[in-house]
Design a protein around this motif. Structure first.
Motif, short mmCIF file in Angstrom:
data_model
loop_
_atom_site.label_atom_id
_atom_site.label_comp_id
_atom_site.label_asym_id
_atom_site.label_seq_id
_atom_site.Cartn_x
_atom_site.Cartn_y
_atom_site.Cartn_z
N LEU A 106 19.51 14.93 -71.24
CA LEU A 106 20.53 15.98 -71.33
C LEU A 106 20.88 16.28 -72.78
CD1 LEU A 106 22.29 17.81 -69.59
CD2 LEU A 106 24.04 16.04 -69.65
N ALA A 107 20.85 15.26 -73.63
CA ALA A 107 21.12 15.48 -75.05
C ALA A 107 20.01 16.33 -75.68
CB ALA A 107 21.24 14.15 -75.79
N ALA A 108 18.78 16.15 -75.21
CA ALA A 108 17.67 16.94 -75.72
C ALA A 108 17.75 18.39 -75.26
CB ALA A 108 16.33 16.33 -75.29
N ASP A 109 18.26 18.60 -74.05
CA ASP A 109 18.42 19.95 -73.50
C ASP A 109 19.74 20.00 -72.76
OD1 ASP A 109 18.21 22.47 -72.44
OD2 ASP A 109 16.63 21.96 -71.01
N SER A 110 20.76 20.50 -73.42
CA SER A 110 22.11 20.46 -72.85
C SER A 110 22.31 21.36 -71.64
CB SER A 110 23.14 20.82 -73.92
OG SER A 110 22.91 22.14 -74.37
N GLU A 111 21.35 22.21 -71.32
CA GLU A 111 21.45 23.10 -70.16
C GLU A 111 20.49 22.72 -69.04
OE1 GLU A 111 23.80 25.48 -69.80
OE2 GLU A 111 24.57 24.69 -71.68
N SER A 112 19.93 21.52 -69.10
CA SER A 112 18.95 21.10 -68.11
C SER A 112 19.61 20.82 -66.76
CB SER A 112 18.22 19.84 -68.58
OG SER A 112 17.40 19.34 -67.55
N ALA A 113 19.31 21.66 -65.78
CA ALA A 113 19.85 21.47 -64.43
C ALA A 113 19.26 20.22 -63.79
CB ALA A 113 19.57 22.69 -63.58
N VAL A 114 18.02 19.91 -64.12
CA VAL A 114 17.36 18.72 -63.55
C VAL A 114 18.08 17.46 -64.04
CG1 VAL A 114 15.22 17.38 -63.53
CG2 VAL A 114 15.13 19.86 -63.33
N ALA A 115 18.34 17.38 -65.32
CA ALA A 115 19.02 16.21 -65.87
C ALA A 115 20.42 16.07 -65.28
CB ALA A 115 19.08 16.29 -67.39
N MET A 116 21.15 17.18 -65.18
CA MET A 116 22.51 17.13 -64.63
C MET A 116 22.50 16.74 -63.15
SD MET A 116 24.64 20.14 -66.48
CE MET A 116 23.39 21.24 -67.11
N ALA A 117 21.55 17.26 -62.40
CA ALA A 117 21.46 16.92 -60.98
C ALA A 117 21.14 15.44 -60.79
CB ALA A 117 20.41 17.78 -60.30
N ASN A 118 20.23 14.92 -61.61
CA ASN A 118 19.90 13.50 -61.52
C ASN A 118 21.08 12.63 -61.95
OD1 ASN A 118 17.20 13.13 -60.49
ND2 ASN A 118 16.55 14.32 -62.24
N LEU A 119 21.79 13.04 -62.98
CA LEU A 119 22.98 12.30 -63.39
C LEU A 119 24.04 12.32 -62.30
CD1 LEU A 119 23.20 13.32 -67.13
CD2 LEU A 119 23.03 10.98 -66.25
N ALA A 120 24.20 13.45 -61.64
CA ALA A 120 25.16 13.53 -60.53
C ALA A 120 24.77 12.56 -59.42
CB ALA A 120 25.22 14.96 -59.99
N ALA A 121 23.50 12.55 -59.06
CA ALA A 121 23.03 11.66 -58.00
C ALA A 121 23.18 10.19 -58.39
CB ALA A 121 21.58 11.96 -57.67
N LEU A 122 22.85 9.86 -59.63
CA LEU A 122 22.95 8.47 -60.08
C LEU A 122 24.40 7.99 -60.16
CD1 LEU A 122 20.15 8.54 -62.77
CD2 LEU A 122 20.14 7.20 -60.66
N HIS A 123 25.29 8.84 -60.65
CA HIS A 123 26.71 8.46 -60.70
C HIS A 123 27.27 8.33 -59.29
CE1 HIS A 123 27.89 8.27 -64.90
NE2 HIS A 123 27.10 9.30 -65.14
N ASN A 124 26.85 9.19 -58.40
CA ASN A 124 27.29 9.10 -57.01
C ASN A 124 26.82 7.79 -56.38
OD1 ASN A 124 28.68 10.12 -54.82
ND2 ASN A 124 26.90 11.17 -53.99
N GLN A 125 25.57 7.43 -56.62
CA GLN A 125 25.03 6.18 -56.08
C GLN A 125 25.76 4.98 -56.68
OE1 GLN A 125 22.89 5.74 -53.64
NE2 GLN A 125 23.04 3.54 -53.81
N ARG A 126 25.99 5.02 -58.00
CA ARG A 126 26.69 3.91 -58.65
C ARG A 126 28.12 3.80 -58.13
NH1 ARG A 126 26.91 3.30 -65.13
NH2 ARG A 126 28.51 4.89 -64.93
N ALA A 127 28.76 4.92 -57.82
CA ALA A 127 30.10 4.89 -57.25
C ALA A 127 30.09 4.25 -55.87
CB ALA A 127 30.68 6.30 -57.19
N ARG A 128 29.08 4.59 -55.06
CA ARG A 128 28.97 3.98 -53.74
C ARG A 128 28.74 2.47 -53.85
NH1 ARG A 128 25.97 8.73 -52.45
NH2 ARG A 128 24.03 7.62 -52.80
N GLU A 129 27.96 2.06 -54.83
CA GLU A 129 27.66 0.64 -54.99
C GLU A 129 28.84 -0.15 -55.57
OE1 GLU A 129 22.92 1.36 -55.89
OE2 GLU A 129 24.27 0.89 -57.55
N GLY A 130 29.61 0.49 -56.46
CA GLY A 130 30.67 -0.23 -57.14
C GLY A 130 32.08 0.22 -56.81
N GLY A 131 32.23 1.37 -56.18
CA GLY A 131 33.54 1.85 -55.79
C GLY A 131 34.38 2.44 -56.91
N SER A 132 33.74 2.91 -57.97
CA SER A 132 34.47 3.45 -59.12
C SER A 132 34.77 4.93 -58.92
CB SER A 132 33.65 3.26 -60.39
OG SER A 132 34.22 3.98 -61.45
#
Length: 102
Positions: free
Chosen positions: A62-88
């Motif tokens: 995302l730092a390399a391409d600040s408008e990358s929808a792919v990077a943002m979508a993957n970050l959304a999915a990973l943060h969502n998964q981490r929230a489910r695993e840790g409850g944050s």
């Protein structure tokens, strides 16, 4: 191929390789006759570490391409998964922000 495309493909390959490595590690390091709950707890810590690495990789993308929808979508999915695993709640909020912006 542009530098951006190469970087995004490299990030995706690294994330996939990490997931495949985690699966191989979980299969090879599981003690025989262990209770399933013990394996989940033992691998849960490894999965959280893997999730942190994947998030760092996609943040670099995302730092390399600040408008990358792919990077943002993957970050959304990973943060969502981490929230489910840790409850944050912070991870849920970050997931929502990335999902909306993507």
């Amino acid at each position: 191929m542009t530098r951006r495309t190469t970087f995004l493909l490299s990030a995706a390959a690294l994330a996939l390789a990490g997931a495949a490595g985690r699966e191989a590690y979980a299969r090879s390091s599981a003690p025989s006759g262990s209770a399933e709950t013990g394996m989940v707890v033992a691998s849960g810590f490894k999965e959280r570490d893997l999730r942190d690495v994947q998030i760092r990789v996609w943040l670099q993308a995302l730092a390399a391409d600040s408008e990358s929808a792919v990077a943002m979508a993957n970050l959304a999915a990973l943060h969502n998964q981490r929230a489910r695993e840790g409850g944050s709640w912070d991870d849920y909020l970050k997931a929502e922000q990335y999902a909306r912006h993507s």
